[in-house]
Design an enzyme around this catalytic site. Structure first.
Site, PDB file in Angstrom:
ATOM      1  N   GLY A 299      22.003  24.977 -32.745  1.00  0.00           N
ATOM      2  CA  GLY A 299      21.638  26.228 -32.096  1.00  0.00           C
ATOM      3  C   GLY A 299      20.295  26.187 -31.415  1.00  0.00           C
ATOM      4  O   GLY A 299      19.641  27.217 -31.229  1.00  0.00           O
ATOM      5  N   LYS A 300      19.867  24.983 -30.976  1.00  0.00           N
ATOM      6  CA  LYS A 300      18.529  24.838 -30.419  1.00  0.00           C
ATOM      7  C   LYS A 300      18.518  24.705 -28.899  1.00  0.00           C
ATOM      8  O   LYS A 300      17.604  25.207 -28.240  1.00  0.00           O
ATOM      9  CB  LYS A 300      17.844  23.612 -31.041  1.00  0.00           C
ATOM     10  CG  LYS A 300      17.692  23.700 -32.562  1.00  0.00           C
ATOM     11  CD  LYS A 300      17.122  22.408 -33.133  1.00  0.00           C
ATOM     12  CE  LYS A 300      17.014  22.463 -34.648  1.00  0.00           C
ATOM     13  NZ  LYS A 300      16.472  21.195 -35.212  1.00  0.00           N
ATOM     14  N   VAL A 301      19.495  24.000 -28.342  1.00  0.00           N
ATOM     15  CA  VAL A 301      19.495  23.675 -26.918  1.00  0.00           C
ATOM     16  C   VAL A 301      20.842  24.016 -26.303  1.00  0.00           C
ATOM     17  O   VAL A 301      21.887  23.620 -26.822  1.00  0.00           O
ATOM     18  CB  VAL A 301      19.190  22.167 -26.689  1.00  0.00           C
ATOM     19  CG1 VAL A 301      19.338  21.799 -25.216  1.00  0.00           C
ATOM     20  CG2 VAL A 301      17.798  21.822 -27.188  1.00  0.00           C
TER      21      VAL A 301
END
Length: 349
Positions: A299-301
């Site tokens: 769920g970061k990039v």
């Protein structure tokens, strides 16, 4: 005397920093888009970094790992800062302190050889980074200067950003070389975070400072680093990351999306744009080579505008940054001065 003469034979050709403003690489990079392998990847990465410049709502975070400034990339970063192409820097301490601040103090890195006799270099107090030399005696002055800065500050816990601001002020007040990443970021209000700040000359200086001031000293709060960078993400939701190398700066920057969610900002966006230049392999599971698609699983990039480039930084960074510079889409971007925002938040906290 003989030792000094011998040392001078090694330390005679300084590293010169490449100037992206002198070379319009746009036509070449655009031709690379029709090639294959890392040429095509690099061309797409350059277009994504340019998209970050076009998107005036996007805060651009530059991450730096590896020996970059000593290798001749300092001016690339200064030019990006000067033209508001970068809003935040997250770096290893070595790039910022041992290399950039070191040069601001008047010292140099020198062209060397990876085939040198390291025992002889050690006897001459010359440190080697592959084919680059550093005068250890000069580096000790850099160590000592960070202790002087710490001694001038009120005791307490500071983020690395706050300490690096004081380094910029030291350059200004003592007439040192202002053609410096530390100074240009200080001037522009661009935060520089070094999450592992003690792993560099600053660490030696701070150890000396704390050893001699055991009950009343300056310390670096890495959690405050994390909190401050997360505040930037919360205040400026749309972000792009341009990562040179991997390591702690890469993970620290990617993690602020999750940190914002943990703090209750569940609608925070993943990083909209992401480019990484690395020579690390993904197959060992280590972070430096992990793909940006893998980061999306955390769920970061976001995966719409992401690109890995498997290339060495001194080759790839001037081409990618030079492309974005000469495209000119940084024009109209304003300095965000996140330092002022963070300092105001600190005062109001």
């Amino acid at each position: 005397m003989q030792k000094d003469v011998k040392k001078g034979e090694f330390l005679k050709e300084p590293i010169r920093h490449i100037e992206i403003k002198q070379h319009n690489v746009v036509p070449m990079v655009e031709q690379m888009a029709d090639m294959a392998f890392q040429a095509r990847n690099l061309a797409r990465a350059a277009s994504i970094v340019d998209l970050m410049q076009q998107d005036k709502e996007c805060a651009v975070i530059l991450t730096l790992a590896g020996s970059l400034i000593s290798a001749g990339l300092k001016q690339v970063i200064i030019d990006m800062l000067e033209h508001n192409m970068v809003d935040v820097i997250v770096s290893t301490g070595a790039n910022i302190v041992d290399q950039d601040f070191f040069e601001a103090l008047g010292f140099k890195h020198y062209k060397g050889s990876q085939f040198a006799d390291d025992s002889e270099l050690r006897e001459l107090a010359i440190d080697r980074i592959y084919d680059t030399y550093i005068d250890e005696d000069d580096l000790r002055i850099c160590d000592d200067t960070t202790a002087v800065i710490a001694n001038s500050m009120q005791p307490g816990a500071y983020s690395s950003r706050e300490f690096i601001v004081e380094m910029g002020r030291y350059i200004e007040q003592n007439g040192h070389d202002r053609n410096s990443i530390v100074y240009k970021a200080y001037e522009k209000g661009v935060p520089i975070f070094c999450p592992a700040f003690s792993d560099c000359s600053a660490g030696f200086g701070l150890v000396h400072h704390q050893w001699n001031n055991p009950d009343n000293h300056v310390s670096i709060d890495s959690v405050k680093d994390f909190r401050e960078l997360t505040k930037i993400k919360i205040e400026n939701d749309r972000t792009g990351i341009f990562m040179i190398g991997g390591g702690v700066p890469k993970n620290f920057t990617q993690d602020i999306v999750v940190a914002a969610e943990v703090l209750g900002y569940e609608e925070v966006s993943m990083h909209t744009y992401a480019v990484q230049v690395t020579v690390a392999d993904e197959r060992d599971g280590a972070l430096s080579g992990s793909t940006l698609k893998e980061a999306s699983s955390w769920g970061k990039v976001d995966t719409v505008f992401e690109q890995m480039v498997y290339a060495e930084a001194t080759l790839a960074m001037p081409l990618i940054a030079g492309y974005a510079y000469h495209k000119g889409n940084w024009q109209g971007r304003v300095a965000r001065n996140f330092n002022a925002m963070l300092d105001a938040k600190t005062v109001n906290a």
